[in-house]
Design a protein around this motif. Structure first.
Motif, mmCIF file in Angstrom:
data_model
loop_
_atom_site.group_PDB
_atom_site.id
_atom_site.type_symbol
_atom_site.label_atom_id
_atom_site.label_comp_id
_atom_site.label_asym_id
_atom_site.label_seq_id
_atom_site.Cartn_x
_atom_site.Cartn_y
_atom_site.Cartn_z
ATOM 1 N N VAL A 374 -97.964 -39.586 -128.838
ATOM 2 C CA VAL A 374 -98.762 -38.476 -128.298
ATOM 3 C C VAL A 374 -99.630 -38.972 -127.143
ATOM 4 N N GLU A 375 -100.254 -40.134 -127.319
ATOM 5 C CA GLU A 375 -101.066 -40.697 -126.244
ATOM 6 C C GLU A 375 -100.195 -41.094 -125.059
ATOM 7 N N CYS A 376 -98.982 -41.552 -125.326
ATOM 8 C CA CYS A 376 -98.064 -41.889 -124.239
ATOM 9 C C CYS A 376 -97.702 -40.640 -123.439
ATOM 10 N N ASN A 377 -97.462 -39.526 -124.121
ATOM 11 C CA ASN A 377 -97.163 -38.276 -123.419
ATOM 12 C C ASN A 377 -98.331 -37.820 -122.552
ATOM 13 N N LYS A 378 -99.548 -38.065 -123.015
ATOM 14 C CA LYS A 378 -100.711 -37.717 -122.201
ATOM 15 C C LYS A 378 -100.692 -38.467 -120.873
ATOM 16 N N LEU A 379 -100.349 -39.748 -120.940
ATOM 17 C CA LEU A 379 -100.305 -40.545 -119.720
ATOM 18 C C LEU A 379 -99.162 -40.091 -118.805
ATOM 19 N N LEU A 380 -97.985 -39.812 -119.403
ATOM 20 C CA LEU A 380 -96.845 -39.387 -118.596
ATOM 21 C C LEU A 380 -97.070 -38.018 -117.963
ATOM 22 N N ALA A 381 -97.813 -37.146 -118.646
ATOM 23 C CA ALA A 381 -98.045 -35.808 -118.114
ATOM 24 C C ALA A 381 -99.031 -35.796 -116.954
ATOM 25 N N ALA A 382 -99.845 -36.837 -116.856
ATOM 26 C CA ALA A 382 -100.829 -36.890 -115.777
ATOM 27 C C ALA A 382 -100.142 -37.192 -114.448
ATOM 28 N N LYS A 383 -100.788 -36.786 -113.384
ATOM 29 C CA LYS A 383 -100.235 -37.055 -112.054
ATOM 30 C C LYS A 383 -100.194 -38.550 -111.796
ATOM 31 N N ASN A 384 -101.243 -39.239 -112.154
ATOM 32 C CA ASN A 384 -101.306 -40.699 -112.068
ATOM 33 C C ASN A 384 -101.929 -41.234 -113.351
ATOM 34 N N ILE A 385 -101.720 -42.510 -113.621
ATOM 35 C CA ILE A 385 -102.306 -43.152 -114.796
ATOM 36 C C ILE A 385 -103.446 -44.045 -114.321
ATOM 37 N N ASN A 386 -104.634 -43.761 -114.773
ATOM 38 C CA ASN A 386 -105.820 -44.510 -114.349
ATOM 39 C C ASN A 386 -106.335 -45.362 -115.499
ATOM 40 N N LEU A 387 -106.351 -46.678 -115.289
ATOM 41 C CA LEU A 387 -106.819 -47.616 -116.304
ATOM 42 C C LEU A 387 -107.774 -48.624 -115.667
ATOM 43 N N ARG A 388 -108.321 -49.482 -116.489
ATOM 44 C CA ARG A 388 -109.228 -50.536 -116.002
ATOM 45 C C ARG A 388 -108.668 -51.890 -116.418
ATOM 46 N N LEU A 389 -108.532 -52.789 -115.434
ATOM 47 C CA LEU A 389 -107.965 -54.115 -115.655
ATOM 48 C C LEU A 389 -109.055 -55.177 -115.612
#
Length: 396
Positions: A374-389
């Motif tokens: 479910v969390e993976c689908n949230k990321l795929l549905a977004a226009k871009n994936i924003n994370l912090r490295l």
């Protein structure tokens, strides 16, 4: 001597009298005459064409008594509902609203946010995100399953009226089978229901009992685990220590990394791209960014480049870190990805280690530790994936 013209009205009077007499006879059948104790009832056919009836528009005799009579009951239809109703065929209002307010994809009542397409068709948040994720994987424009109009996060909006209406609909408790508004059901099942499943307070020392809440007091009074010997409890405590040790190891590692001299972090944005293969595959890549005076790139892929990830129910993301700069000596680093400051995706922190050189400047693909599909689908549905490295340089 009367002529024929004079006898005709007389004959008509006789006929009228006969008709009046017939009406009177019918009237007498309803009750005693004027000399009796009761007034005669209204003659049958009153107000009609016969003699002795009232004029149209005037109240009939005995109308005062009819006002005291009980109201007439509406006829019941074969379906069980009263005549003149809404034609529901015996179906409750809640059940009819269920079919109106349900999600057009899963046909279930939404539990949280409700989205609608430009034509008003409703989708629950989970199905809406899933449609966007599937379209991203298949390189298609997501469409409403009902009307096939285009849907996206910018084209669709939430329907607050439906969300509030659904929260007030009755729903059955899974434990006590009583009905509550959906907005109160979760609290009832967790805190108030006497039939909710609960566990013994001695579960930490191995008691496996679980049962309805109203039996908890009786069980705890009879539970034998508090009387166990020290040797029996030590086995249980050893298992608990192993689990706790793994959790503490992660936290200790993070705290030790924070004491390093060279620490860098940045916000990264994964953008979707397609491979040049005959059957294109989705992958993500970030623009180049600088951390610790070096240039880096992150790449990510879905289900380890599975051929048709859109057909899989289980979806995962994996990523790799690539060093683009030339370095004079090997560079040993620890790194981890966390959610961005404005995202709600749930990621479990995992620390990865790698030694970068000019010949070996790419890490292997490692799992992005998101909780579930479910969390993976949230990321795929977004226009871009924003994370912090975060990158920690290890110096010896």
């Amino acid at each position: 001597m009367s002529g024929p013209d004079e006898r005709e009205p007389g004959g008509g009077g006789v006929a009228a009298a006969a008709a009046g007499g017939g009406a009177l006879a019918l009237g007498e059948a309803a009750g005693p005459g004027p000399g009796g104790a009761e007034e005669p009832g209204p003659p049958l056919g009153a107000g009609g064409a016969g003699g002795g009836g009232g004029r149209p528009g005037q109240p009939e005799p005995g109308a005062d008594r009819d006002s005291d009579a009980p109201p007439k009951k509406r006829l019941k239809l074969p379906g069980g509902t009263e005549g003149g109703g809404g034609g529901g065929g015996g179906v409750k209002l809640e059940e009819r609203l269920y079919s109106v307010l349900c999600c057009t994809v899963c046909l279930d009542l939404p539990k949280a946010s409700v989205y609608q397409c430009t034509n008003g068709h409703l989708m629950c948040a989970g199905c809406f995100i899933h449609l966007l994720a599937d379209a991203r994987l298949k390189e298609e424009q997501a469409t409403c399953p009902n009307c096939r109009c285009e849907i996206s996060k910018s084209l669709c909006c939430r329907n607050l009226a439906v969300e509030k209406a659904v929260s007030e609909l009755p729903s059955e408790c899974g434990f006590c089978v009583r009905q509550f508004p959906r907005s109160l059901l979760e609290r009832h099942q967790k805190e108030e229901c006497q039939d909710r499943v609960t566990r013994c307070k001695y579960k930490r020392i191995g008691c496996p009992w679980q049962g309805p809440y109203h039996e908890l007091t009786v069980h705890e009074a009879e539970c034998t685990h508090p009387t166990k010997t020290g040797n029996e409890l030590m086995e249980i405590l050893d298992e608990m220590d192993q689990t706790h040790k793994k959790e503490m190891q992660l936290y200790n590692s993070i705290f030790s990394l924070l004491s390093f001299e060279k620490i860098g972090y940045t916000e990264v944005q994964f953008r979707p791209y397609r491979t040049d293969d005959f059957i294109t595959r989705l992958y993500y890549e970030t623009p180049r960014f600088t951390v610790l005076n070096q240039t880096w790139v992150l790449k990510a892929r879905v289900n380890d480049s599975e051929r048709n990830p859109n057909l899989s129910c289980k979806r995962t993301l994996s990523f790799q870190l690539i060093l683009k700069s030339k370095i004079n000596s090997p560079m040993e680093c620890s790194f981890l990805l966390l959610k961005g400051p404005y995202d709600d995706v749930k990621i479990n922190p995992v620390i990865y280690h790698f030694v970068f050189t000019n010949e070996n400047n790419e890490t292997d693909y490692v799992p992005l530790p998101i909780i579930d599909s479910v969390e993976c689908n949230k990321l795929l549905a977004a226009k871009n994936i924003n994370l912090r490295l975060f990158i920690f340089q290890i110096q010896k």
